[in-house]
Design a protein around this motif. Sequence first.
Motif, PDB file in Angstrom:
ATOM      1  N   LEU A 324      37.384  50.478  31.794  1.00  0.00           N
ATOM      2  CA  LEU A 324      35.954  50.196  31.982  1.00  0.00           C
ATOM      3  C   LEU A 324      35.733  48.712  32.282  1.00  0.00           C
ATOM      4  N   ASP A 325      36.565  47.849  31.726  1.00  0.00           N
ATOM      5  CA  ASP A 325      36.527  46.418  32.093  1.00  0.00           C
ATOM      6  C   ASP A 325      36.820  46.261  33.588  1.00  0.00           C
ATOM      7  N   VAL A 326      37.827  46.989  34.039  1.00  0.00           N
ATOM      8  CA  VAL A 326      38.259  46.896  35.439  1.00  0.00           C
ATOM      9  C   VAL A 326      37.135  47.336  36.384  1.00  0.00           C
ATOM     10  N   ALA A 327      36.552  48.488  36.083  1.00  0.00           N
ATOM     11  CA  ALA A 327      35.495  49.009  36.956  1.00  0.00           C
ATOM     12  C   ALA A 327      34.255  48.115  36.911  1.00  0.00           C
ATOM     13  N   HIS A 328      33.972  47.563  35.734  1.00  0.00           N
ATOM     14  CA  HIS A 328      32.824  46.667  35.571  1.00  0.00           C
ATOM     15  C   HIS A 328      33.003  45.435  36.458  1.00  0.00           C
ATOM     16  N   GLY A 340      24.355  54.869  43.183  1.00  0.00           N
ATOM     17  CA  GLY A 340      25.457  55.683  43.704  1.00  0.00           C
ATOM     18  C   GLY A 340      26.760  54.912  43.693  1.00  0.00           C
ATOM     19  N   GLU A 341      26.676  53.619  43.945  1.00  0.00           N
ATOM     20  CA  GLU A 341      27.883  52.787  43.968  1.00  0.00           C
ATOM     21  C   GLU A 341      28.451  52.580  42.554  1.00  0.00           C
ATOM     22  N   ILE A 342      27.546  52.509  41.565  1.00  0.00           N
ATOM     23  CA  ILE A 342      28.039  52.386  40.182  1.00  0.00           C
ATOM     24  C   ILE A 342      28.860  53.626  39.822  1.00  0.00           C
ATOM     25  N   SER A 379      25.967  58.428  30.386  1.00  0.00           N
ATOM     26  CA  SER A 379      26.248  58.616  31.808  1.00  0.00           C
ATOM     27  C   SER A 379      27.357  57.641  32.210  1.00  0.00           C
ATOM     28  N   PRO A 380      27.940  57.825  33.405  1.00  0.00           N
ATOM     29  CA  PRO A 380      28.947  56.864  33.859  1.00  0.00           C
ATOM     30  C   PRO A 380      28.394  55.440  33.937  1.00  0.00           C
ATOM     31  N   ALA A 381      27.145  55.289  34.398  1.00  0.00           N
ATOM     32  CA  ALA A 381      26.563  53.947  34.499  1.00  0.00           C
ATOM     33  C   ALA A 381      26.419  53.316  33.117  1.00  0.00           C
ATOM     34  N   ASP A 382      26.014  54.156  32.150  1.00  0.00           N
ATOM     35  CA  ASP A 382      25.865  53.694  30.781  1.00  0.00           C
ATOM     36  C   ASP A 382      27.226  53.291  30.196  1.00  0.00           C
ATOM     37  N   ALA A 383      28.245  54.071  30.527  1.00  0.00           N
ATOM     38  CA  ALA A 383      29.598  53.766  30.037  1.00  0.00           C
ATOM     39  C   ALA A 383      30.053  52.408  30.559  1.00  0.00           C
ATOM     40  N   LEU A 384      29.746  52.136  31.830  1.00  0.00           N
ATOM     41  CA  LEU A 384      30.147  50.859  32.425  1.00  0.00           C
ATOM     42  C   LEU A 384      29.338  49.707  31.839  1.00  0.00           C
ATOM     43  N   ARG A 385      28.045  49.934  31.698  1.00  0.00           N
ATOM     44  CA  ARG A 385      27.176  48.888  31.174  1.00  0.00           C
ATOM     45  C   ARG A 385      27.635  48.441  29.792  1.00  0.00           C
ATOM     46  N   LEU A 386      28.009  49.428  28.954  1.00  0.00           N
ATOM     47  CA  LEU A 386      28.346  49.136  27.556  1.00  0.00           C
ATOM     48  C   LEU A 386      29.839  48.953  27.316  1.00  0.00           C
ATOM     49  N   ARG A 387      30.667  49.253  28.350  1.00  0.00           N
ATOM     50  CA  ARG A 387      32.118  49.407  28.114  1.00  0.00           C
ATOM     51  C   ARG A 387      32.246  50.240  26.816  1.00  0.00           C
ATOM     52  N   ALA A 388      31.674  51.445  26.891  1.00  0.00           N
ATOM     53  CA  ALA A 388      31.364  52.254  25.711  1.00  0.00           C
ATOM     54  C   ALA A 388      32.597  52.614  24.885  1.00  0.00           C
ATOM     55  N   GLU A 389      32.343  52.815  23.599  1.00  0.00           N
ATOM     56  CA  GLU A 389      33.429  53.227  22.699  1.00  0.00           C
ATOM     57  C   GLU A 389      33.985  54.581  23.126  1.00  0.00           C
ATOM     58  N   ARG A 390      35.289  54.718  22.989  1.00  0.00           N
ATOM     59  CA  ARG A 390      35.941  55.994  23.280  1.00  0.00           C
ATOM     60  C   ARG A 390      36.049  56.754  21.964  1.00  0.00           C
ATOM     61  N   LEU A 391      35.024  57.599  21.697  1.00  0.00           N
ATOM     62  CA  LEU A 391      34.916  58.221  20.376  1.00  0.00           C
ATOM     63  C   LEU A 391      36.074  59.172  20.109  1.00  0.00           C
ATOM     64  N   PHE A 392      36.407  59.989  21.130  1.00  0.00           N
ATOM     65  CA  PHE A 392      37.534  60.925  20.996  1.00  0.00           C
ATOM     66  C   PHE A 392      38.335  60.917  22.285  1.00  0.00           C
ATOM     67  N   VAL A 393      39.629  60.862  22.159  1.00  0.00           N
ATOM     68  CA  VAL A 393      40.528  61.007  23.304  1.00  0.00           C
ATOM     69  C   VAL A 393      41.327  62.289  23.073  1.00  0.00           C
ATOM     70  N   PHE A 421      22.065  50.159  21.506  1.00  0.00           N
ATOM     71  CA  PHE A 421      22.079  49.797  22.937  1.00  0.00           C
ATOM     72  C   PHE A 421      22.041  50.972  23.911  1.00  0.00           C
ATOM     73  N   ASN A 422      22.059  52.221  23.401  1.00  0.00           N
ATOM     74  CA  ASN A 422      22.033  53.336  24.351  1.00  0.00           C
ATOM     75  C   ASN A 422      20.643  53.457  24.968  1.00  0.00           C
ATOM     76  N   CYS A 423      20.605  53.923  26.216  1.00  0.00           N
ATOM     77  CA  CYS A 423      19.330  53.959  26.934  1.00  0.00           C
ATOM     78  C   CYS A 423      19.441  55.001  28.037  1.00  0.00           C
TER      79      CYS A 423
END
Length: 426
Positions: A324-328, A340-342, A379-393, A421-423
């Motif tokens: 997520l750092d990389v994509a950000h 769409g690009e995000i 959402s994917p955009a939200d994941a990128l914005r927050l570099r969201a926690e990976r709750l379960f892998v 911070f979720n929105c």
Amino acid sequence: MLDLIVRNTNLPDGRKGIDIAIHEGRIVEVSPAIKATAVSELEATGCLATPPFVDSHFHMDSTLSLGHPRLNQSGTLLEGIELWGELKPDLTVETIKKRALALCRWSIARGTLAIRSHVDICDDRLLAVEALLEVREQMRPYIDLQLVAFPQDGYLRYSGAQENLKRALDKGVDVVGGIPHFERTMAEGARSIKLLCEIAEKRGLQVDMHCDENDDPLSRHVETLAFETRRQGLEGHVTGSHLTSMHSMNDNYVSKLLPLMHEAGLQVVANPLINITLQGRHEGYPKRRGMTRVPELLKAGINVAFGHDCVMDPWYSLGSHDMLDVAHMGLHVAQMTGIGEIKQAFSAVTCNGAAVMGLDLYGLEPGCHADMVILQAESPADALRLRAERLFVIRRGRIIARTPRVTSQLFLGKDQTDVHFNCDLL
Ligand code: FE2
């Protein structure tokens, strides 16, 4: 009875309130309100389920070697190469394995379950090959690790590289690598591409070359790569990594190049964290960004993935192997901030990377491997914005990593407020 049902999750395509049913390591159903019962259930309301992150360009042999034998004082590519040369004689199978296994654990915690790693074969002992083949087997239940025979000092320039590449492939390395811009002349670069594509064709392997990793607009080896790909019928099996010189090429030439790349079915991997820090070092202001033309490549119908490239090694002192750092970084550098690009940036570290690696049964469809990540994001955009926690892998239907939800608690006067911070806007 099913093994696991993930309940009420959001999907990257925008669907919400979806259940994912899993049995014997495969996804068996993806739909709202699945009636069946399972041995265990995972409540994922408001969270995003995504196929695992994929790092389609990495260097596992040098990772986590930061500070050995010294730090990169200038932060440049050239000092990084010098440093790697100083470190190589001291490498052992055990130290490479130890670092690579530690990196794999970081990757799993961050939800990355597939990595393509280039392995330097310009060391006649082939210690890194030996070490990473062992790591590939040891981690197979958890991570798809693909190895590229990478002649870092030049396939024709380093005297032992041709023999070493053959030995590495004979030992089971998966992909043919190359570095045409580092050969002694443009002609030698082109000849290396021809020879390496011939080897791949004969052995039925994929090709992934470091190609034109510089700011020189006349570094046009990607053109030869596209030509040899077609000539040898390797369409869809060849990747050009970095391609940073494309940033500096003139638009007229690129307008000819893009259709040639598309016609050859070339795939592209950009490495935003590394390209933005290592390129543009020979100039004053204004400085070029030095990342390839990601939006234009995508628009031309060419698959583009993002790789991490380096974590705490001679070339890059930072990172925790977080895609997520990389994509950000990638979406910022390429100015891909349209909604769409995000989403495309998110795809560049998930499904596009899986396409580069040729992963089977990747995705969140019935029949796919039950591999996924549940993110603390909507959402994917939200994941990128927050570099969201990976709750379960989840790998093959089994939880292999979990991270607690992050909530900050504010103490303002008498009130205690939770902030997360979720929105749900994007
Ligand atoms: Fe690389």
